[in-house]
Enzyme design. Structure first.
Site, PDB file in Angstrom:
ATOM      1  N   GLN A  88       0.853  -1.192   0.000  1.00  0.00           N
ATOM      2  CA  GLN A  88       0.000   0.000   0.000  1.00  0.00           C
ATOM      3  C   GLN A  88       0.892   1.245   0.000  1.00  0.00           C
ATOM      4  O   GLN A  88       0.405   2.355  -0.175  1.00  0.00           O
ATOM      5  CB  GLN A  88      -0.899   0.025   1.243  1.00  0.00           C
ATOM      6  CG  GLN A  88      -1.838  -1.169   1.361  1.00  0.00           C
ATOM      7  CD  GLN A  88      -2.525  -1.183   2.709  1.00  0.00           C
ATOM      8  OE1 GLN A  88      -3.646  -0.696   2.857  1.00  0.00           O
ATOM      9  NE2 GLN A  88      -1.868  -1.740   3.710  1.00  0.00           N
ATOM     10  N   VAL A  90       3.800   3.992  -1.030  1.00  0.00           N
ATOM     11  CA  VAL A  90       4.162   4.638  -2.307  1.00  0.00           C
ATOM     12  C   VAL A  90       5.664   4.948  -2.360  1.00  0.00           C
ATOM     13  O   VAL A  90       6.161   5.476  -3.347  1.00  0.00           O
ATOM     14  CB  VAL A  90       3.313   5.921  -2.527  1.00  0.00           C
ATOM     15  CG1 VAL A  90       1.845   5.547  -2.745  1.00  0.00           C
ATOM     16  CG2 VAL A  90       3.440   6.919  -1.378  1.00  0.00           C
ATOM     17  N   HIS A 105      -1.249   1.488  -4.500  1.00  0.00           N
ATOM     18  CA  HIS A 105      -1.615   2.907  -4.355  1.00  0.00           C
ATOM     19  C   HIS A 105      -0.704   3.812  -5.163  1.00  0.00           C
ATOM     20  O   HIS A 105      -0.636   5.013  -4.907  1.00  0.00           O
ATOM     21  CB  HIS A 105      -1.595   3.315  -2.865  1.00  0.00           C
ATOM     22  CG  HIS A 105      -2.656   2.614  -2.072  1.00  0.00           C
ATOM     23  ND1 HIS A 105      -2.675   2.583  -0.704  1.00  0.00           N
ATOM     24  CD2 HIS A 105      -3.757   1.905  -2.461  1.00  0.00           C
ATOM     25  CE1 HIS A 105      -3.723   1.896  -0.278  1.00  0.00           C
ATOM     26  NE2 HIS A 105      -4.390   1.462  -1.324  1.00  0.00           N
ATOM     27  N   CYS A 132       2.928  17.504 -19.775  1.00  0.00           N
ATOM     28  CA  CYS A 132       3.087  16.071 -20.085  1.00  0.00           C
ATOM     29  C   CYS A 132       4.054  15.927 -21.268  1.00  0.00           C
ATOM     30  O   CYS A 132       3.838  16.574 -22.316  1.00  0.00           O
ATOM     31  CB  CYS A 132       1.729  15.475 -20.456  1.00  0.00           C
ATOM     32  SG  CYS A 132       1.865  13.836 -21.223  1.00  0.00           S
ATOM     33  N   SER A 173      -2.604  -0.916   9.454  1.00  0.00           N
ATOM     34  CA  SER A 173      -3.638  -0.844  10.503  1.00  0.00           C
ATOM     35  C   SER A 173      -4.917  -1.569  10.075  1.00  0.00           C
ATOM     36  O   SER A 173      -5.853  -1.692  10.862  1.00  0.00           O
ATOM     37  CB  SER A 173      -3.962   0.625  10.793  1.00  0.00           C
ATOM     38  OG  SER A 173      -4.428   1.264   9.605  1.00  0.00           O
ATOM     39  N   ASN A 197       2.972  -6.865  13.194  1.00  0.00           N
ATOM     40  CA  ASN A 197       2.637  -5.449  13.343  1.00  0.00           C
ATOM     41  C   ASN A 197       3.112  -4.944  14.704  1.00  0.00           C
ATOM     42  O   ASN A 197       3.245  -5.729  15.645  1.00  0.00           O
ATOM     43  CB  ASN A 197       1.116  -5.255  13.202  1.00  0.00           C
ATOM     44  CG  ASN A 197       0.764  -3.872  12.689  1.00  0.00           C
ATOM     45  OD1 ASN A 197       1.246  -3.434  11.656  1.00  0.00           O
ATOM     46  ND2 ASN A 197      -0.056  -3.169  13.452  1.00  0.00           N
ATOM     47  N   LEU A 198       3.301  -3.623  14.808  1.00  0.00           N
ATOM     48  CA  LEU A 198       3.789  -3.090  16.092  1.00  0.00           C
ATOM     49  C   LEU A 198       2.793  -3.380  17.205  1.00  0.00           C
ATOM     50  O   LEU A 198       3.153  -3.656  18.338  1.00  0.00           O
ATOM     51  CB  LEU A 198       4.010  -1.575  15.955  1.00  0.00           C
ATOM     52  CG  LEU A 198       4.731  -0.879  17.117  1.00  0.00           C
ATOM     53  CD1 LEU A 198       6.143  -1.440  17.278  1.00  0.00           C
ATOM     54  CD2 LEU A 198       4.795   0.621  16.913  1.00  0.00           C
ATOM     55  N   GLU A 199       1.504  -3.286  16.823  1.00  0.00           N
ATOM     56  CA  GLU A 199       0.459  -3.635  17.803  1.00  0.00           C
ATOM     57  C   GLU A 199      -0.654  -4.330  17.032  1.00  0.00           C
ATOM     58  O   GLU A 199      -0.706  -4.205  15.805  1.00  0.00           O
ATOM     59  CB  GLU A 199      -0.071  -2.368  18.487  1.00  0.00           C
ATOM     60  CG  GLU A 199      -0.733  -1.424  17.511  1.00  0.00           C
ATOM     61  CD  GLU A 199      -0.486   0.043  17.832  1.00  0.00           C
ATOM     62  OE1 GLU A 199       0.211   0.357  18.807  1.00  0.00           O
ATOM     63  OE2 GLU A 199      -1.007   0.858  17.058  1.00  0.00           O
TER      64      GLU A 199
HETATM   65  N1  APR Z   1       6.906  -1.922  12.914  1.00  0.00           N
HETATM   66  C1  APR Z   1       5.758  -2.571  12.612  1.00  0.00           C
HETATM   67  N2  APR Z   1       4.551  -1.967  12.525  1.00  0.00           N
HETATM   68  C2  APR Z   1       4.515  -0.635  12.734  1.00  0.00           C
HETATM   69  C3  APR Z   1       5.681   0.117  13.056  1.00  0.00           C
HETATM   70  C4  APR Z   1       6.913  -0.584  13.135  1.00  0.00           C
HETATM   71  N3  APR Z   1       8.061   0.045  13.439  1.00  0.00           N
HETATM   72  N4  APR Z   1       5.308   1.418  13.251  1.00  0.00           N
HETATM   73  C5  APR Z   1       3.977   1.472  13.045  1.00  0.00           C
HETATM   74  N5  APR Z   1       3.499   0.247  12.753  1.00  0.00           N
HETATM   75  C6  APR Z   1       2.118  -0.135  12.455  1.00  0.00           C
HETATM   76  C7  APR Z   1       1.097   0.617  13.271  1.00  0.00           C
HETATM   77  O1  APR Z   1       0.821  -0.082  14.470  1.00  0.00           O
HETATM   78  C8  APR Z   1      -0.122   0.604  12.327  1.00  0.00           C
HETATM   79  O2  APR Z   1      -0.933  -0.541  12.562  1.00  0.00           O
HETATM   80  O3  APR Z   1       1.884   0.210  11.115  1.00  0.00           O
HETATM   81  C9  APR Z   1       0.500   0.506  10.939  1.00  0.00           C
HETATM   82  C10 APR Z   1       0.376   1.782  10.137  1.00  0.00           C
HETATM   83  O4  APR Z   1      -0.992   2.013   9.911  1.00  0.00           O
HETATM   84  P1  APR Z   1      -1.430   3.276   9.023  1.00  0.00           P
HETATM   85  O5  APR Z   1      -0.696   4.474   9.508  1.00  0.00           O
HETATM   86  O6  APR Z   1      -2.914   3.280   8.994  1.00  0.00           O
HETATM   87  O7  APR Z   1      -0.851   2.959   7.563  1.00  0.00           O
HETATM   88  P2  APR Z   1      -1.432   1.932   6.512  1.00  0.00           P
HETATM   89  O8  APR Z   1      -2.139   0.809   7.177  1.00  0.00           O
HETATM   90  O9  APR Z   1      -0.317   1.592   5.586  1.00  0.00           O
HETATM   91  O10 APR Z   1      -2.515   2.846   5.737  1.00  0.00           O
HETATM   92  C11 APR Z   1      -3.168   2.245   4.631  1.00  0.00           C
HETATM   93  O11 APR Z   1      -4.294   4.330   4.193  1.00  0.00           O
HETATM   94  O12 APR Z   1      -4.141   6.627   4.132  1.00  0.00           O
HETATM   95  C12 APR Z   1      -4.178   5.476   3.355  1.00  0.00           C
HETATM   96  O13 APR Z   1      -3.265   5.195   1.202  1.00  0.00           O
HETATM   97  C13 APR Z   1      -2.914   5.325   2.543  1.00  0.00           C
HETATM   98  O14 APR Z   1      -1.695   3.314   1.990  1.00  0.00           O
HETATM   99  C14 APR Z   1      -2.306   4.035   3.058  1.00  0.00           C
HETATM  100  C15 APR Z   1      -3.503   3.307   3.621  1.00  0.00           C
END
Ligand code: APR
Length: 228
Positions: A88, A90, A105, A132, A173, A197-199
């Site tokens: 997801q 970029v 994305h 372009c 997330s 995941n971190l959490e």
């Molecule tokens: N190690 C592992 N996981 C991590 C770390 C880390 N060091 N730091 C943060 N995280 C986890 C957080 O706990 C969270 O669950 O990464 C996740 C990030 O979640 P988001 O900020 O929501 O990002 P993402 O899930 O990639 O968002 C999806 O939403 O805004 C749109 O297009 C955008 O691609 C993006 C999409």
């Protein structure tokens, strides 16, 4: 062997120094999504949107892939054709770690012409009066998929998911569909599912196993388990 399909989100790049979206102080705290990540926001204020992506493009160029990106590239090299990485994100950190990746994305390194669909390598700074190189109109935009637009590579991803044996979600997330629904698709066809995941994410309960920790630690540890 059935395919391993790996979905990554902003959390895998967090330890390279790139902000996530929904964590404390993340990108969603700095800007309203409707202002910088929708076609309407771009139409209303293309300069603001270009500045948002110019900043992220240059930040991504200034950081390095981390151990999690490297571990996934190693896994992919070890099982050629059987490890599919869908991101997801970029940024181009997966590519710079040596992996091939499907960008749902879009990519900060890409520029797109909304008039003729031409794509080219984005310059470090894009601006509303860019022309372009193909049709010479000023309908240029970052090659990013905004909210309300169709993600890229969905047919290819569906093809891989149709024979996934193990689905792994890393650093996301689980807030944004269709990516957030991939775990359910995997379960429907009997694949094993793992979250790193971190959490625990919103969808952690859908996974057979959910491990928590920093991606640069728990992803290499998991890859070592798979490689032995
Ligand atoms: N190690 C592992 N996981 C991590 C770390 C880390 N060091 N730091 C943060 N995280 C986890 C957080 O706990 C969270 O669950 O990464 C996740 C990030 O979640 P988001 O900020 O929501 O990002 P993402 O899930 O990639 O968002 C999806 O939403 O805004 C749109 O297009 C955008 O691609 C993006 C999409």
């Amino acid at each position: 062997m059935n395919k391993i399909v790996i979905l990554t989100g902003a959390g895998i790049s967090a330890e390279s120094g790139l902000g996530t979206f929904r964590d404390e102080g993340g990108l969603c705290a700095e800007h309203r999504i409707e202002d910088v990540a929708t076609p309407e926001g771009f139409a209303k204020n293309p300069k603001l949107v270009h500045e948002f992506y110019n900043k992220r493009r240059n930040q991504a160029a200034d950081v390095m892939p981390n151990a999690a990106h490297a571990a996934l590239a190693r896994l992919q090299k070890n099982y050629p054709g059987d490890v599919v990485i869908v991101t997801q994100n970029v940024d181009d950190l997966h590519e710079r770690a040596g992996a091939s990746v499907l960008h749902m994305h879009g990519a900060l390194t890409g520029a797109l012409c909304a008039a003729c669909d031409h794509r080219w390598m984005a310059p470090p700074e894009m601006a509303p009066d860019d022309v372009c190189p193909n049709c010479l109109t000023q309908a240029t935009r970052p090659d990013i998929v905004w909210f309300g637009e169709m993600p890229y590579e969905m047919d290819t991803i569906a093809g891989h998911m149709s024979n996934v044996g193990l689905f792994v979600s890393i650093g996301t997330s689980g807030n944004v569909y269709p990516a957030a629904g991939f775990v359910q698709d995997a379960r429907m066809i009997g694949a094993k599912t793992l979250e790193l995941n971190l959490e625990p994410s919103e969808g952690a309960s859908f996974f057979d196993e959910a491990r928590t920790g920093r991606a640069s630690e728990i992803v290499p540890a998991w890859v070592e388990e798979v490689l032995v």
